[in-house]
Design an enzyme around this catalytic site. Structure first.
Site, mmCIF file in Angstrom:
data_model
loop_
_atom_site.group_PDB
_atom_site.id
_atom_site.type_symbol
_atom_site.label_atom_id
_atom_site.label_comp_id
_atom_site.label_asym_id
_atom_site.label_seq_id
_atom_site.Cartn_x
_atom_site.Cartn_y
_atom_site.Cartn_z
ATOM 1 N N ASN A 1 55.978 84.063 72.527
ATOM 2 C CA ASN A 1 55.121 82.960 72.092
ATOM 3 C C ASN A 1 53.720 83.032 72.686
ATOM 4 O OD1 ASN A 1 57.448 82.137 70.844
ATOM 5 N ND2 ASN A 1 57.686 80.239 71.996
ATOM 6 N N ASN B 1 66.087 72.701 63.814
ATOM 7 C CA ASN B 1 64.717 72.935 63.394
ATOM 8 C C ASN B 1 64.595 72.657 61.900
ATOM 9 O OD1 ASN B 1 63.718 73.807 65.904
ATOM 10 N ND2 ASN B 1 64.416 75.901 65.545
ATOM 11 N N GLY C 1 78.077 74.010 69.298
ATOM 12 C CA GLY C 1 77.149 75.124 69.413
ATOM 13 C C GLY C 1 76.966 75.534 70.860
ATOM 14 N N GLY C 2 77.225 76.806 71.147
ATOM 15 C CA GLY C 2 77.114 77.306 72.514
ATOM 16 C C GLY C 2 75.957 78.258 72.709
ATOM 17 N N GLY C 3 74.870 78.036 71.957
ATOM 18 C CA GLY C 3 73.671 78.842 72.132
ATOM 19 C C GLY C 3 72.773 78.272 73.212
ATOM 20 N N ALA D 1 64.515 77.262 76.125
ATOM 21 C CA ALA D 1 65.717 77.683 76.845
ATOM 22 C C ALA D 1 66.161 79.047 76.336
ATOM 23 C CB ALA D 1 66.843 76.665 76.665
ATOM 24 N N SER E 1 63.385 81.509 68.524
ATOM 25 C CA SER E 1 64.726 81.680 67.962
ATOM 26 C C SER E 1 64.698 82.614 66.761
ATOM 27 C CB SER E 1 65.305 80.321 67.564
ATOM 28 O OG SER E 1 64.462 79.680 66.618
ATOM 29 N N LYS F 1 57.578 68.850 64.117
ATOM 30 C CA LYS F 1 58.214 70.037 64.700
ATOM 31 C C LYS F 1 58.243 71.180 63.689
ATOM 32 C CE LYS F 1 60.796 72.395 67.681
ATOM 33 N NZ LYS F 1 62.217 72.039 67.877
#
Length: 297
Positions: free
Chosen positions: A198, A101, A7-9, A125, A247, A180
């Site tokens: 947020n 998540n 994953g490159g997110g 991030a 996200s 979470k």
């Protein structure tokens, strides 16, 4: 230490940069060839309030390595389930850390991977380009101890790194993941539906009231979640990531399917098992499903 990050997110690049910063041998598995080429050529750049550094990594769109690396799955829930058969064939019995998540993936991962472990990422991030990630909101990675040597080494190496991996002995991994999930349920759907960052959940009175109502519905319907997540925990996350877009909001803006089925639906189902309803959260979920359906048209 060899790490393969799938994953490159935002979170995938944050973990890759943090690991490379500590001297780990990092390979990132990404979907697009152009991102793989850019990461291999230019490395991954990590930006925060103190530094702007670039770290060398390898990147690929293929799954052919047979080395003894530890895998970190940094995919969204929908992407994970889209790739689940490939991951199962490729990873096999090698150690794999899931950081998704929600909790929908947990039973499948335990059944599919003999050396699966789980963690909850509480960092903020933002990926601003294929090779650049901004670390906004320093938190921690919460997990539980493992007897597997690869996990023990990873956790020891990164207790004091940027990742701040914290192994807790007084909770189960399920409690950590459900904690979470509750935080995500209180924050992400509202930011996505209202299209706000947020921090605005704290400054917009109506949004604040809705967030508090969602939290109250959850802990009233599922009382055993109250000891592991307090209202102050949710407020603290909003404060720490005030300038971040969740996200789920990013998915809505980009027209991608959200993680509603992975974050919200398990909470609703757990309440339904107790014959409890959560009308505000249910409405948020239904609205997100409508948004997802529109985005797929």
């Amino acid at each position: 230490m060899k790490l393969h990050i799938v994953g490159g997110g935002s979170i995938g690049l944050l973990i890759a940069a943090s690991a490379a910063e500590r001297g780990d041998d990092v390979t990132i598995h990404v979907r697009r060839e152009e991102q793989a080429e850019a990461l291999t050529l230019r490395g991954v750049t990590l930006i925060d309030e103190r530094k702007n550094e670039t770290y060398s990594v390898k990147a690929t769109t293929s799954f052919h390595s047979n080395d003894d690396a530890l895998f970190v799955i940094a995919l969204t829930g929908p992407a994970l389930f889209h790739m689940k058969d490939l991951l199962k064939r490729y990873i096999g019995d090698r150690p794999v850390l899931f950081i998704q998540n929600g909790v929908r993936h947990v039973d499948w991962a335990r059944q599919s991977f003999p050396n699966a472990h789980f963690a909850s990422v509480e960092h903020g991030a933002v990926r601003t380009a294929d090779t650049i990630v901004e670390h906004r909101g320093h938190g921690q990675v919460m997990t539980v101890p493992s007897e597997h040597e690869s996990f023990k080494r990873l956790f020891e190496r990164h207790q004091t790194s940027r990742l701040a991996i914290r192994c807790v002995n007084d909770r189960t991994i399920d409690a950590i993941l459900w904690r979470k999930a509750v935080i995500n349920c209180a924050i992400n759907p509202l930011t996505a539906l209202l299209r706000i960052k947020n921090g605005e959940l704290l400054t917009n009175r109506s949004a604040y009231d809705l967030m508090e109502k969602v939290y109250t519905e959850i802990i009233t319907s599922i009382p055993n979640l109250k000891p592991i997540v307090q209202w102050d925990d949710i407020v603290n996350v909003c404060q720490r990531t005030a300038t971040n877009e969740s996200s789920m909001l990013k998915d809505v803006v980009a027209g991608r399917v959200t993680e509603a089925d992975f974050i919200v639906l398990p909470i609703l189902k757990r309440g339904a098992e107790r014959n409890e309803t959560m009308p505000t959260l249910q409405t948020c979920y239904t609205l997100l499903c409508a948004v997802d359906e529109r985005g797929m048209m």
